[in-house]
Each structure stands twice: as structure tokens, then as C-alpha cells.
Scaffold this motif. Structure first.
Motif, PDB file in Angstrom:
ATOM      1  N   ILE A 151       0.845  -1.202   0.000  1.00 12.64           N
ATOM      2  CA  ILE A 151       0.000   0.000   0.000  1.00 12.64           C
ATOM      3  C   ILE A 151       0.875   1.245   0.000  1.00 12.64           C
ATOM      4  O   ILE A 151       0.587   2.235  -0.683  1.00 12.64           O
ATOM      5  N   ALA A 152       1.981   1.192   0.753  1.00  9.64           N
ATOM      6  CA  ALA A 152       2.907   2.328   0.785  1.00  9.64           C
ATOM      7  C   ALA A 152       3.508   2.573  -0.591  1.00  9.64           C
ATOM      8  O   ALA A 152       3.649   3.721  -1.032  1.00  9.64           O
ATOM      9  N   ALA A 153       3.893   1.493  -1.284  1.00 10.79           N
ATOM     10  CA  ALA A 153       4.492   1.638  -2.614  1.00 10.79           C
ATOM     11  C   ALA A 153       3.493   2.235  -3.600  1.00 10.79           C
ATOM     12  O   ALA A 153       3.835   3.131  -4.385  1.00 10.79           O
ATOM     13  N   ILE A 154       2.265   1.751  -3.578  1.00  8.24           N
ATOM     14  CA  ILE A 154       1.223   2.282  -4.470  1.00  8.24           C
ATOM     15  C   ILE A 154       0.985   3.762  -4.180  1.00  8.24           C
ATOM     16  O   ILE A 154       0.862   4.585  -5.094  1.00  8.24           O
ATOM     17  N   ARG A 155       0.953   4.113  -2.894  1.00 10.68           N
ATOM     18  CA  ARG A 155       0.744   5.515  -2.500  1.00 10.68           C
ATOM     19  C   ARG A 155       1.885   6.399  -2.976  1.00 10.68           C
ATOM     20  O   ARG A 155       1.657   7.492  -3.533  1.00 10.68           O
ATOM     21  N   GLU A 156       3.124   5.951  -2.751  1.00 11.58           N
ATOM     22  CA  GLU A 156       4.282   6.760  -3.136  1.00 11.58           C
ATOM     23  C   GLU A 156       4.343   6.966  -4.653  1.00 11.58           C
ATOM     24  O   GLU A 156       4.667   8.061  -5.126  1.00 11.58           O
ATOM     25  N   VAL A 157       4.051   5.936  -5.423  1.00 12.10           N
ATOM     26  CA  VAL A 157       4.051   6.065  -6.886  1.00 12.10           C
ATOM     27  C   VAL A 157       2.997   7.086  -7.316  1.00 12.10           C
ATOM     28  O   VAL A 157       3.257   7.948  -8.169  1.00 12.10           O
ATOM     29  N   LYS A 158       1.835   6.996  -6.705  1.00 17.57           N
ATOM     30  CA  LYS A 158       0.759   7.948  -7.045  1.00 17.57           C
ATOM     31  C   LYS A 158       1.158   9.368  -6.683  1.00 17.57           C
ATOM     32  O   LYS A 158       0.959  10.314  -7.473  1.00 17.57           O
ATOM     33  N   GLU A 159       1.726   9.550  -5.491  1.00 15.61           N
ATOM     34  CA  GLU A 159       2.095  10.895  -5.040  1.00 15.61           C
ATOM     35  C   GLU A 159       3.179  11.505  -5.924  1.00 15.61           C
ATOM     36  O   GLU A 159       3.114  12.684  -6.267  1.00 15.61           O
ATOM     37  N   GLU A 160       4.186  10.710  -6.279  1.00 17.95           N
ATOM     38  CA  GLU A 160       5.348  11.262  -6.977  1.00 17.95           C
ATOM     39  C   GLU A 160       5.154  11.370  -8.488  1.00 17.95           C
ATOM     40  O   GLU A 160       5.756  12.232  -9.131  1.00 17.95           O
ATOM     41  N   THR A 161       4.326  10.485  -9.058  1.00 21.63           N
ATOM     42  CA  THR A 161       4.198  10.461 -10.522  1.00 21.63           C
ATOM     43  C   THR A 161       2.780  10.634 -11.042  1.00 21.63           C
ATOM     44  O   THR A 161       2.584  10.820 -12.239  1.00 21.63           O
ATOM     45  N   GLY A 162       1.795  10.535 -10.151  1.00 25.02           N
ATOM     46  CA  GLY A 162       0.401  10.625 -10.583  1.00 25.02           C
ATOM     47  C   GLY A 162      -0.129   9.352 -11.210  1.00 25.02           C
ATOM     48  O   GLY A 162      -1.279   9.306 -11.662  1.00 25.02           O
ATOM     49  N   ILE A 163       0.665   8.286 -11.253  1.00 24.18           N
ATOM     50  CA  ILE A 163       0.273   7.037 -11.892  1.00 24.18           C
ATOM     51  C   ILE A 163      -0.380   6.095 -10.873  1.00 24.18           C
ATOM     52  O   ILE A 163       0.189   5.825  -9.808  1.00 24.18           O
ATOM     53  N   ASP A 164      -1.555   5.594 -11.206  1.00 27.73           N
ATOM     54  CA  ASP A 164      -2.222   4.585 -10.382  1.00 27.73           C
ATOM     55  C   ASP A 164      -1.660   3.216 -10.733  1.00 27.73           C
ATOM     56  O   ASP A 164      -1.541   2.856 -11.913  1.00 27.73           O
ATOM     57  N   ALA A 165      -1.305   2.440  -9.718  1.00 27.61           N
ATOM     58  CA  ALA A 165      -0.681   1.142  -9.957  1.00 27.61           C
ATOM     59  C   ALA A 165      -1.316   0.077  -9.075  1.00 27.61           C
ATOM     60  O   ALA A 165      -1.953   0.377  -8.061  1.00 27.61           O
ATOM     61  N   LYS A 166      -1.124  -1.174  -9.467  1.00 24.59           N
ATOM     62  CA  LYS A 166      -1.620  -2.301  -8.681  1.00 24.59           C
ATOM     63  C   LYS A 166      -0.471  -3.247  -8.342  1.00 24.59           C
ATOM     64  O   LYS A 166       0.525  -3.331  -9.058  1.00 24.59           O
ATOM     65  N   PHE A 167      -0.645  -3.962  -7.272  1.00 28.36           N
ATOM     66  CA  PHE A 167       0.414  -4.778  -6.680  1.00 28.36           C
ATOM     67  C   PHE A 167       0.610  -6.093  -7.423  1.00 28.36           C
ATOM     68  O   PHE A 167      -0.348  -6.788  -7.767  1.00 28.36           O
ATOM     69  N   LYS A 168       1.876  -6.438  -7.667  1.00 25.91           N
ATOM     70  CA  LYS A 168       2.234  -7.710  -8.281  1.00 25.91           C
ATOM     71  C   LYS A 168       2.970  -8.614  -7.290  1.00 25.91           C
ATOM     72  O   LYS A 168       2.665  -9.790  -7.165  1.00 25.91           O
ATOM     73  N   GLY A 169       3.941  -8.083  -6.575  1.00 22.36           N
ATOM     74  CA  GLY A 169       4.674  -8.876  -5.588  1.00 22.36           C
ATOM     75  C   GLY A 169       5.931  -8.156  -5.140  1.00 22.36           C
ATOM     76  O   GLY A 169       6.363  -7.179  -5.751  1.00 22.36           O
ATOM     77  N   ILE A 170       6.522  -8.624  -4.052  1.00 25.50           N
ATOM     78  CA  ILE A 170       7.809  -8.093  -3.594  1.00 25.50           C
ATOM     79  C   ILE A 170       8.922  -8.819  -4.342  1.00 25.50           C
ATOM     80  O   ILE A 170       8.920 -10.047  -4.445  1.00 25.50           O
ATOM     81  N   VAL A 171       9.865  -8.064  -4.864  1.00 24.87           N
ATOM     82  CA  VAL A 171      10.971  -8.622  -5.636  1.00 24.87           C
ATOM     83  C   VAL A 171      12.143  -8.987  -4.717  1.00 24.87           C
ATOM     84  O   VAL A 171      12.674 -10.093  -4.753  1.00 24.87           O
ATOM     85  N   GLN A 172      12.550  -8.053  -3.864  1.00 22.95           N
ATOM     86  CA  GLN A 172      13.674  -8.265  -2.951  1.00 22.95           C
ATOM     87  C   GLN A 172      13.670  -7.117  -1.946  1.00 22.95           C
ATOM     88  O   GLN A 172      12.870  -6.186  -2.044  1.00 22.95           O
ATOM     89  N   PHE A 173      14.576  -7.188  -0.984  1.00 24.19           N
ATOM     90  CA  PHE A 173      14.751  -6.037  -0.097  1.00 24.19           C
ATOM     91  C   PHE A 173      16.215  -5.874   0.266  1.00 24.19           C
ATOM     92  O   PHE A 173      16.998  -6.818   0.232  1.00 24.19           O
ATOM     93  N   ARG A 174      16.551  -4.633   0.587  1.00 22.17           N
ATOM     94  CA  ARG A 174      17.916  -4.240   0.933  1.00 22.17           C
ATOM     95  C   ARG A 174      17.968  -3.882   2.419  1.00 22.17           C
ATOM     96  O   ARG A 174      17.035  -3.299   2.951  1.00 22.17           O
ATOM     97  N   HIS A 175      19.072  -4.224   3.068  1.00 21.34           N
ATOM     98  CA  HIS A 175      19.218  -3.915   4.492  1.00 21.34           C
ATOM     99  C   HIS A 175      20.620  -3.375   4.731  1.00 21.34           C
ATOM    100  O   HIS A 175      21.603  -4.032   4.420  1.00 21.34           O
ATOM    101  N   PHE A 176      20.712  -2.145   5.237  1.00 21.37           N
ATOM    102  CA  PHE A 176      22.019  -1.638   5.645  1.00 21.37           C
ATOM    103  C   PHE A 176      21.868  -0.737   6.863  1.00 21.37           C
ATOM    104  O   PHE A 176      20.768  -0.449   7.303  1.00 21.37           O
ATOM    105  N   HIS A 177      22.997  -0.289   7.414  1.00 22.75           N
ATOM    106  CA  HIS A 177      22.984   0.389   8.712  1.00 22.75           C
ATOM    107  C   HIS A 177      23.545   1.799   8.606  1.00 22.75           C
ATOM    108  O   HIS A 177      24.232   2.148   7.651  1.00 22.75           O
ATOM    109  N   ASP A 178      23.212   2.610   9.611  1.00 22.11           N
ATOM    110  CA  ASP A 178      23.636   4.012   9.654  1.00 22.11           C
ATOM    111  C   ASP A 178      23.184   4.766   8.411  1.00 22.11           C
ATOM    112  O   ASP A 178      23.984   5.330   7.670  1.00 22.11           O
TER     113      ASP A 178
END
Length: 270
Positions: A151-178
Motif C-alpha cells: 500500500i505504501a508503494a502504491i501511495r508513493e508512486v501515485k504521489e510522486e508520478t500521478g500514476i495509479d498502480a496495482k500490486f504484483k509482488g515483492i521482488v527483494q529487499f535491501r538492508h544496511f545500517h547508519d
């Protein structure tokens, strides 16, 4: 002033909104620690929750000998555990023969990147107005409190680009510190969320106060050119692999502990 015991045998002191008389504050503490039940609690911890830090700071400067030495030490040397809107939490560990095992306040931020791919093999990318570099990147940002990742990703895409999108899946995630953002410097987990446009005829409309430009870029051009960082190229390559195998991290809802929560697991939709 309200004094209660938590499930770990610690003592929670909640201060009222009105000004606190220093003497009455100390007398109340003395009564609390002189009771047998609170003496047992005093072996674990001491926490103050307040919306008014000034009265507390005044109390730290007093020279009263009526408070037990351990408590007095906490008052003189407070540790600010965390602050939230309308609340400051101080923590003091009383026992001298045991290790302080109170967890630190959450130290990880959660962000999402919305990786939107259309039927023309194009990926939606943006350049931020206040960016670290001139590279194109995925639209995205922080996950709000109580908000699911997709939901956050769909919201951010809409806010930044005006494009409405639908969810397909999580691809991967990154984790780092500081995380090198002023005022944060915490660990960071960044989820890459694959999305599809709801309507491919929709026109891009950027969020002018944050985004300088947004456009659909051919995936092959994005991967072979110099306009996209190697880091973001990696996200696009991972998305393409997920699409080819039709395998994603996907969501289902479950209920436990009288609440509904999200479960994420790898799923092949073949």
C-alpha cells in the motif's frame, strides 16, 4: 502522579500535565518504594513517562535524602530512552547486580521502492528534486505507521508520478545500517515492490515539491545506459527474473492475538 507496575516487574511513573511540586513528587516516590510490592518492582527498572520535561529536570536538581539511593541516582542521572509526539520516556535501571536488558527503542526505518513495469517493457523512474545524485531512481519513500508495504508503494508512486498502480509482488529487499539522513542514522530496510499500471494511457503528473522529472524508460536502455545507478539496475534485473519465473514474495492476511496481520511468503503463480 500515577505509579503502576508492568509485566516485567518494572515501575512506570506517569506524570500529570499540571506543574509538579518537587517535594510532593519526592514524597510520593518515597511512599512507593517503601511498599513491599514496589520494593520487589524496584529490582527491575524505573521509567518516567511525561509530556512535561521541565518539572522532571527540576526534580533532578534536588538534594533530598528521602528517596532510596538507587532511585535518587536515576533522578540525578536520567537516560532519555525515546521521545514521541507529546511524550518523553526516561529509563533508569536500578539493580546493581543485574544487566539492563530493556530493549533499545526501534532503530530501523522501513522504506519502499515502487518498481512499475508496463506492457511496453518500460519502467517508471524519477529524479528527485533534492537528490544525492542525478541518476534516475524508483519512486518511493517511507512506510507510514500502520501501512502495509504494498500500500505504501502504491501511495508513493501515485504521489510522486500521478500514476495509479496495482500490486504484483515483492521482488527483494535491501538492508544496511547508519542510514546517512540527518536526524536518523538508523538501520534501513528498503523493499522493492513490483507494480503494474492500472491504466497505461494515464499521463505522468509529478509531485513538484519533491520530484524534478518522471518518465517511462525502456528497460534495456535503463540497464545499458548511464542514467540509472548500478544499484537501481540491480532492482530492475531482479524484477525481470521474478517475472520470467513468475515467482514473488506475496501477501496473505491472517488473524491471531485478536488482530489481523500480514504474512509474506514466496509464491509461484505458474
Amino acid at each position: 502522579m500515577k505509579i503502576t507496575e508492568d509485566r516485567f516487574k518494572g515501575v512506570i511513573i506517569e506524570l500529570p500535565d499540571e506543574e509538579i511540586n518537587e517535594k510532593s513528587f519526592e514524597e510520593e516516590l518515597k511512599r512507593t518504594w517503601q511498599s513491599g510490592k514496589q520494593l520487589e518492582s524496584a529490582a527491575s527498572g524505573f521509567t518516567c513517562l511525561t509530556e512535561r520535561t521541565r518539572p522532571l529536570l527540576i526534580c533532578y536538581k534536588t538534594d533530598s535524602v528521602n528517596i532510596y539511593p538507587q532511585v535518587q541516582s536515576v533522578l540525578y542521572n536520567p537516560e532519555y530512552h525515546h521521545a514521541k509526539k507529546g511524550k518523553v520516556v526516561l529509563l533508569g535501571w536500578l539493580p546493581t547486580d543485574d544487566t539492563n536488558n530493556v530493549p533499545a527503542y526501534p532503530y530501523t526505518g522501513i522504506g519502499v521502492g515502487g518498481l512499475v513495469i508496463n506492457s511496453n517493457n518500460q519502467v517508471l523512474m524519477v529524479k528527485e528534486k533534492y537528490a544525492f545524485s542525478e541518476y534516475f531512481k524508483l519512486p518511493g519513500g517511507h512506510v507510514d505507521k500502520g501501512e502495509d508495504l504494498h500500500i505504501a508503494a502504491i501511495r508513493e508512486v501515485k504521489e510522486e508520478t500521478g500514476i495509479d498502480a496495482k500490486f504484483k509482488g515483492i521482488v527483494q529487499f535491501r538492508h544496511f545500517h547508519d542510514m546517512p539522513i540527518e536526524g536518523h542514522f538508523c538501520s534501513d530496510i528498503y523493499f522493492i515492490i513490483l507494480l503494474e499500471p492500472e491504466d497505461e494511457t494515464q499521463t505522468i503528473k509529478i509531485q513538484a515539491n519533491e520530484i524534478q522529472c518522471a518518465q517511462w524508460i525502456n528497460i534495456e536502455d535503463a540497464l545499458s545506459g548511464n542514467s540509472v545507478s548500478e544499484h537501481n539496475k540491480g532492482f530492475i534485473k531482479a524484477a525481470r527474473e521474478c517475472l520470467e519465473s513468475n515467482t514473488f514474495i506475496n501477501i496473505r492476511k491472517e488473524e491471531a492475538f485478536e488482530r489481523v496481520f500480514s504474512m509474506w511468503s514466496i509464491k509461484n503463480d505458474s
